[in-house]
Design an enzyme around this catalytic site. Structure first.
Site, short mmCIF file in Angstrom:
data_model
loop_
_atom_site.label_atom_id
_atom_site.label_comp_id
_atom_site.label_asym_id
_atom_site.label_seq_id
_atom_site.Cartn_x
_atom_site.Cartn_y
_atom_site.Cartn_z
N HIS A 160 0.85 -1.20 0.00
CA HIS A 160 0.00 0.00 0.00
C HIS A 160 0.88 1.25 0.00
CE1 HIS A 160 -4.17 1.62 0.62
NE2 HIS A 160 -3.42 2.71 0.79
N GLU A 169 -11.73 2.92 5.98
CA GLU A 169 -10.82 3.92 6.52
C GLU A 169 -11.65 5.11 6.96
OE1 GLU A 169 -6.90 6.57 5.22
OE2 GLU A 169 -8.41 5.99 3.75
N ASP A 174 1.44 4.13 2.88
CA ASP A 174 0.40 4.95 2.27
C ASP A 174 1.02 6.12 1.48
OD1 ASP A 174 -2.15 5.64 1.58
OD2 ASP A 174 -2.83 6.15 3.59
N ASP A 175 1.28 7.24 2.14
CA ASP A 175 1.84 8.43 1.49
C ASP A 175 2.94 9.03 2.38
OD1 ASP A 175 -0.01 8.95 -0.91
OD2 ASP A 175 -1.46 8.76 0.73
N HIS A 211 -10.00 0.51 -1.90
CA HIS A 211 -9.96 1.10 -0.56
C HIS A 211 -11.31 0.89 0.12
CE1 HIS A 211 -6.32 2.97 -1.89
NE2 HIS A 211 -6.23 3.78 -0.86
N HIS A 258 1.14 4.83 -2.43
CA HIS A 258 0.64 5.63 -3.55
C HIS A 258 1.80 6.31 -4.26
CE1 HIS A 258 -3.67 5.19 -2.79
NE2 HIS A 258 -3.35 5.17 -1.50
#
Length: 360
Positions: free
Chosen positions: A29, A216, A294-295, A213, A31
């Protein structure tokens, strides 16, 4: 078969603390733009004359809370500004190479990076050229770093479902070039998962894994929708499933891997504190997990930091961390020979003496 938490806990009173950066693992995961190094963003912004807000240029992760629409809009705006600094194929190559270098440093052996190529198409000559530039960069970075890298093409749920179908067909077309899955990102509180069922059917029929997704920003119902309407084999995030015991049982029985990103959950306000993230609840329920960053550009931490958080905050033993790494391997699209090597190396990590200077 998943091992119980009791079997994984050592019998001695002083747990070993092996270096989690040496623990072989996969990263499922991450991005695309969000994988960028902060320093790279500053250099590219200077190169193209892009004015960065203080939140992106101050040297610290921005203060975010995306549990309401205004907060989510701010998060997306920062992401869009960062993405606007990726304009040439060499920028894409640099981003992927540096993301791979960071993953290798954190012990990752396999990376599945998520991207919506429509976001880069205007500056890279169109949708197909954009995806080809990305796949070329992935192939080059994989050869240069030794990291296995594949691509998960993600549709944007804020756009029309017909756009998602176009992307699904494109993803299937490039399955032999390194596309392994199809996802659905952006604010899961908007629209319905079932609106994208045809796109996911196209992807699944083309041999791609389904990894939307869910769970969340929205509750456990969004996870159920991903399972029922999109036939997901993985769930991006999925942590809100912890609010529904029957849903946890279902995820465990079906072996659906949740791509859990603890640091981003806190940064976006899904949970107030790291200890509130239900890692232990999912793990003890037998739900397979793959920890992800994630980011990192916006949340300030990368892959190994998620394992450190599991150890320091949730008291995961080295045996349990090894099991998390195994689950990430099993949930990946890595070929069987690659998986077998990673699993053997995880066992070797656990078998090594963990009593380093920090324990003496």
């Amino acid at each position: 078969m998943l091992q119980s938490s009791a079997e994984l806990r050592p019998t001695n009173t002083r747990p070993a603390t092996r270096d989690v950066r040496l623990l072989p693992k996969t990263h499922l995961h991450l991005h695309f733009t969000g994988s960028m190094r902060p320093g790279t963003l500053l250099e590219l912004a200077d190169k193209y004359g892009v004015h960065l807000p203080d939140a992106l240029s101050g040297g610290e992760p921005p203060q975010l809370r995306a549990t309401d629409e205004r907060g989510w809009f701010r998060f997306q705006r920062l992401y869009d500004i960062a993405r606007s600094c990726l304009r040439e194929p060499e920028d894409i190559q640099r981003l992927v190479r540096e993301a791979a270098e960071e993953d290798v440093r954190d012990g990752s052996r396999w990376l599945e990076i998520q991207v919506d190529p429509t976001s880069y198409a205007p500056r890279l000559g169109g949708l197909i050229p954009a995806l080809e530039v990305i796949l070329d960069a992935v192939d080059k970075a994989s050869r240069e770093t030794g990291l296995g890298i594949r691509v998960l093409v993600a549709a944007n749920r804020m756009k029309h479902p017909l756009d998602a179908r176009t992307l699904a067909r494109l993803a299937v077309r490039y399955a032999d070039r390194g596309v392994i899955g199809f996802g659905l990102s952006n604010d899961e509180r908007r629209g319905f998962a079932r609106d994208f069922d045809r796109a996911f059917a196209i992807a699944r029929d083309g041999g791609l894994l389904a990894a939307p997704h869910g769970g969340e920003l929205a509750g456990p119902g969004s996870v159920r929708d991903c399972l029922d309407d999109l036939e997901a084999s993985r769930i991006g995030h999925g942590v809100r499933a912890a609010e529904d015991s029957r849903l946890l049982e279902r995820l465990a029985e079906r072996g659906v891997t949740c791509e859990v990103c603890p640091s981003s959950n806190v940064a976006l306000g899904v949970y107030d504190k790291p200890e509130d993230v239900p890692l232990r609840a999912l793990f003890d329920s037998g739900v397979p997990m793959a920890l992800g960053a994630d980011d990192p550009l916006l949340f300030g931490s990368r892959l190994a930091d998620q394992y450190e958080l599991a150890r320091a905050v949730h008291r995961f033993t080295d045996g349990e961390l090894a099991e998390l790494a195994r689950q990430s391997v099993r949930g990946s699209a890595a070929p069987s020979p690659v998986r077998d090597v990673m699993l053997a190396d995880i066992d070797a990590w656990l078998a090594a003496d963990g009593a380093g200077p920090q324990n003496r």
